[in-house]
Design a protein around this motif. Structure first.
Motif, short mmCIF file in Angstrom:
data_model
loop_
_atom_site.label_atom_id
_atom_site.label_comp_id
_atom_site.label_asym_id
_atom_site.label_seq_id
_atom_site.Cartn_x
_atom_site.Cartn_y
_atom_site.Cartn_z
N LEU A 28 3.27 19.29 -12.09
CA LEU A 28 4.28 20.30 -12.35
C LEU A 28 5.21 19.85 -13.47
CD1 LEU A 28 5.52 23.01 -11.35
CD2 LEU A 28 7.09 21.63 -9.99
N GLY A 29 5.64 18.58 -13.36
CA GLY A 29 6.53 18.03 -14.39
C GLY A 29 5.86 18.06 -15.75
N ALA A 30 4.62 17.61 -15.79
CA ALA A 30 3.89 17.59 -17.05
C ALA A 30 3.76 18.99 -17.61
CB ALA A 30 2.51 16.96 -16.85
N TYR A 31 3.51 19.95 -16.74
CA TYR A 31 3.36 21.33 -17.18
C TYR A 31 4.66 21.83 -17.83
CZ TYR A 31 2.93 26.39 -16.90
OH TYR A 31 2.91 27.71 -17.21
N ILE A 32 5.78 21.55 -17.14
CA ILE A 32 7.08 22.01 -17.67
C ILE A 32 7.35 21.37 -19.02
CG2 ILE A 32 9.57 21.94 -17.29
CD1 ILE A 32 9.01 22.23 -14.31
N VAL A 33 7.12 20.05 -19.10
CA VAL A 33 7.39 19.35 -20.36
C VAL A 33 6.52 19.92 -21.47
CG1 VAL A 33 7.10 17.13 -21.53
CG2 VAL A 33 8.20 17.22 -19.29
N ILE A 34 5.25 20.13 -21.16
CA ILE A 34 4.35 20.61 -22.21
C ILE A 34 4.75 22.01 -22.66
CG2 ILE A 34 1.98 21.41 -22.63
CD1 ILE A 34 1.09 19.02 -20.88
N VAL A 35 5.07 22.88 -21.70
CA VAL A 35 5.43 24.24 -22.07
C VAL A 35 6.69 24.25 -22.93
CG1 VAL A 35 6.33 26.40 -21.16
CG2 VAL A 35 4.29 25.38 -20.16
#
Lengths: 342, 453
Positions: free
Chosen positions: B51-58
């Protein structure tokens, strides 16, 4: 624009008035001794007091400062601009820091009578309006019942909006912010149905939209905003100087005197032109200036019409057409009317 | 013939020699193992990581798309940008056109080199502090704090110099020259500047008085040379109302930071003093300035002060703002320092007294070095706060970095451009604050503030 004073500002202005008298006398002498006019403008606003990338001030209100400097020094560049937030504008005038204030300030009874200010005239008639997306199909402000409206906070704009909705029995949802650009982004992002501000501001902002033609300014004008230069109470002579420079600019346009035909006009037989340009009479000397003070102003800057077209006219980014507006000359159906030069 | 090798082996004591250990399995070392241990140690942790990685990437993808991929780099006004990409991409030409204003305010563009030169001078001045083999670091640091302001203010402001002013500027120039002469002489000969001059001009056999005299003559010659230089030096005047942008922000916060630390130390000592008058004054000052918002103090100094001055006397607007910021910052710093002083155990005071140190000696040699060391994080935090607080001067009509960024969107050519300049100054603020914070961490490590107590 007419941001209301914060409580802080209001309190200090009252406080400041006690000290104003001492500094009020002989503003002209102080200006001459200093060698420059301290003229207060606002935070950069397109058309009226804009700061360009090369660091120069320009605009309709800036030219008012320059006109007064030209009348005194024959040099419009002898101006020290002071750009302060509207919260402290009257205090900065009252405490003697600014000699005059030229920053789209609305002439109201309370300001004129209770804040130790003297409004010397009007150089732009404005009024509050609404901007809506064309796609909304709204044709009149009366159709805004229940709409969310983006409005600058802490301003008379906000109060006018509330007054208008209450008077017309409409429900209002205001979205407020203190930064115009944030409001515009909100409006463009669909965060509010309409954006309200002075119509001059609406036109300027719309010109910077990705698709300006998708937005319309509604016909209603819900407030009166006569904007003009202001001086301190207590030095009537100084007030006269600023007033008659403004009147001279308007009178020059009415008489057809401009920066291009000035030299021919100096030879004119028309007694009105002779008095305006100081060929006859002692109007300038009576105020502590030279009789040709309007010649200086017009040579450097032009007449009111030239200033208008240069900064806010239809061919500028701000783009406010002058024909049939309140800012047209009285001879053309507007309100721009100079008191007689005699 | 005996097998020599076997004999040799037999002679040697029997020692257990383990086989070289095998490399750990790839599942226990390297990035994969690290990730397994730290990011995916359980199902819920794995989900959180994703989830964290997704938020950072987005978020970063959106920012990079806007700031770089879809951005417009060449346009002559905002309309052109809007026609090209609408509001999907940044419009950098507006910010680029405004960079001189954002950095230097309305400072005359042909005089901007003076600001650059003055900041370069500061860097060069402070450089010896980081060079090994230089012993007079304290004197060099003090000279930078106390004497750099004179030549710097002449660089910035210029104009006519009167006699005193020329003398002070010369003092600054002489100090600058002294810093580097000292650096060279200490690095290459190991002698201080004075001793070096004495050595060069006479033989070492001569009595000490004569050497000292010659060192003094050396200093005098240095000052006279600086004086001659300062008297010749002439720059056109740039009134402070033209100062702005990052330059103004640095001037205000720089002076505020430099002033607030010593003033704060003095106030804190004053507040803890046993002398009632000093203690009362310090407490009153600290409480007065700490209980009022900075914006109110700025407002008071800027708009109220002229009311109490005689007609025609104008105190410079920038000076008023700087004085207000300095006093405010000093009051806050005083309480930080007082907190640090309270952390010093009573035994330290008593030990200092026992070896015969008076108040000033024990404070300067025993108490303050320990107190300041443990206060580093708070002090630097306060400096960073002060650096950002200077944005408040925009309300009194000074065009600092923030107000300049606001002005970009009001320029008729770039009307409505406000995200881009704010993005740009965010980077500037970040760089400065991050450097300050890193420097403080570095300082803490070097002084071992965390461990030594």
């Amino acid at each position: 624009m007419k941001k209301s004073l914060t409580l802080l500002g209001a309190a200090s202005v009252l406080f400041a008035m006690t000290g104003a008298d001492a500094g009020a006398q002989q503003t002209l002498a102080q200006v001459k001794q200093r060698g420059a006019l301290n003229c207060q403008v606002g935070l950069p606003t397109p058309g009226f007091y804009a700061l360009s990338a090369d660091g120069k001030w320009s605009g309709l209100d800036v030219d008012m400062c320059r006109a007064v400097a030209a009348a005194i020094f024959d040099d419009p560049d002898k101006v020290r601009y002071q750009s302060v937030t509207s919260a402290v504008r009257f205090t900065s005038l009252a405490n003697g820091e600014s000699d005059m204030l030229s920053r789209t300030t609305t002439w109201t009874a309370v300001r004129d009578s209770q804040l130790g200010l003297e409004f010397v005239g009007v150089n732009f008639y404005d009024g509050q309006g609404f901007l809506v997306p064309k796609a909304s199909g709204i044709k009149s402000a009366r159709e805004l019942d229940g709409a969310t409206v983006c409005v600058l906070t802490g301003t008379t704009t906000e109060l006018n909006l509330a007054d208008y909705f209450r008077a017309n029995n409409m429900r209002l949802q205001a979205v407020t912010n203190e930064n115009v650009n944030v409001l515009v982004e909100t409006y463009l992002g669909g965060g509010c149905d309409a954006y309200t501000n002075d119509k001059s501001g609406l036109a300027a902002r719309r010109s910077a939209f990705p698709t300006p033609d998708d937005h319309v300014i509604l016909p209603e004008t819900i407030s009166k905003e006569p904007l003009g230069p202001v001086v301190r109470h207590g030095d009537q002579n100084w007030g006269d100087i600023v007033r008659w420079v403004l009147m001279g600019l308007i009178e020059a346009e009415e008489l057809g005197v401009n920066s291009r035909n000035l030299d021919e006009m100096l030879k004119s037989d028309n007694p009105n032109i002779k008095r305006l340009l100081g060929v006859e009479g002692n109007i300038g000397q009576g105020m502590g200036l030279t009789n040709d003070f309007m010649v200086r102003v017009i040579r450097h800057l032009g007449n009111y019409g030239e200033l208008y077209e240069r900064h806010v006219g239809a061919n500028t980014p701000v783009g406010i057409p002058r024909e049939e507006s309140l800012n047209a000359l009285w001879t053309k159906g507007g309100l721009m009317y100079a008191m007689p030069f005699r | 013939m005996p097998d020599e090798s076997r004999l040799a082996t037999a002679d040697r004591p029997l020692v257990f020699a383990p086989k070289p250990s095998r490399a750990p399995p790839s599942s226990a070392i390297g990035p994969i193992a690290w990730m397994r241990a730290n990011l995916f140690s359980s199902v819920s942790n794995a989900l959180l990581t994703l989830l964290g990685a997704y938020i950072v990437i987005v978020v970063f993808a959106a920012i990079i798309n806007w700031a770089l991929v879809d951005a417009v780099w060449e346009a002559s006004n905002r309309r052109e940008c809007l026609d090209k990409v609408g509001r999907a991409g940044a419009c950098w030409p507006g910010v680029i056109a405004w960079i001189p204003n954002l950095l230097y305010g309305l400072y005359p563009k042909d005089q901007v080199w003076r600001i650059n030169a003055a900041f370069l001078m500061l860097v060069v001045w402070a450089l010896p502090l980081w060079l090994p083999g230089v012993r007079s670091k304290l004197a060099i640091g003090l000279s930078a704090v106390l004497l750099y302001p004179f030549p710097a203010s002449y660089f910035f402001h210029g104009g006519e110099q009167d006699l005193l002013w020329t003398a002070l500027i010369a003092l600054g120039l002489a100090a600058f020259a002294w810093v580097w002469l000292t650096t060279f002489s200490e690095r290459f000969t190991g002698l201080s500047f004075g001793a070096f001059v004495a050595r060069v001009t006479g033989d070492a056999e001569q009595p000490e008085e004569s050497a000292r005299l010659r060192a003094r003559i050396g200093y005098a010659v240095l000052y006279l040379a600086a004086l001659a230089l300062a008297a010749q030096w002439s720059l056109s005047e740039v009134p402070t109302r033209y100062w702005g942008g990052l330059f103004l922000t640095l001037v205000i916060s720089g002076i505020g930071i430099t002033f607030s630390l010593p003033a704060g130390v003095m106030l804190a000592l004053g507040r803890r003093s046993h002398m009632p008058f000093i203690s009362l004054c310090s407490t009153a000052f600290i409480e007065l300035f700490r209980s009022v918002p900075l914006i109110t103090i700025l407002f008071m100094f800027n708009t109220m002060l002229p009311l109490f001055l005689p007609v025609g006397v104008e105190v410079n607007r920038l000076v008023r703002a700087i004085v207000a910021v300095c006093l405010f910052a000093a009051a806050y710093m005083a309480e930080i320092v007082r907190g640090g002083l309270q952390a010093i155990l009573r035994g330290q005071y008593e030990a200092a007294a026992a070896v015969g140190l008076g108040f000033w000696q024990s404070t300067a040699l025993v108490i303050m070095p320990q107190a300041l060391r443990i206060m580093i994080p708070t002090i630097v935090g306060n400096f960073i706060g002060l650096f950002k607080d200077t944005t408040l001067v925009s309300i009194i009509g000074l065009f600092d970095l923030l107000s300049m960024a606001r002005a970009v969107g009001e320029d008729t050519t770039w009307l409505g451009l406000f995200l881009e300049p704010f993005f740009f100054i965010t980077l500037i603020y970040f760089v400065f604050c991050f450097l300050m914070s890193q420097y403080s961490l570095n300082l803490e490590r070097r002084l071992g503030a965390g461990q030594r107590r």
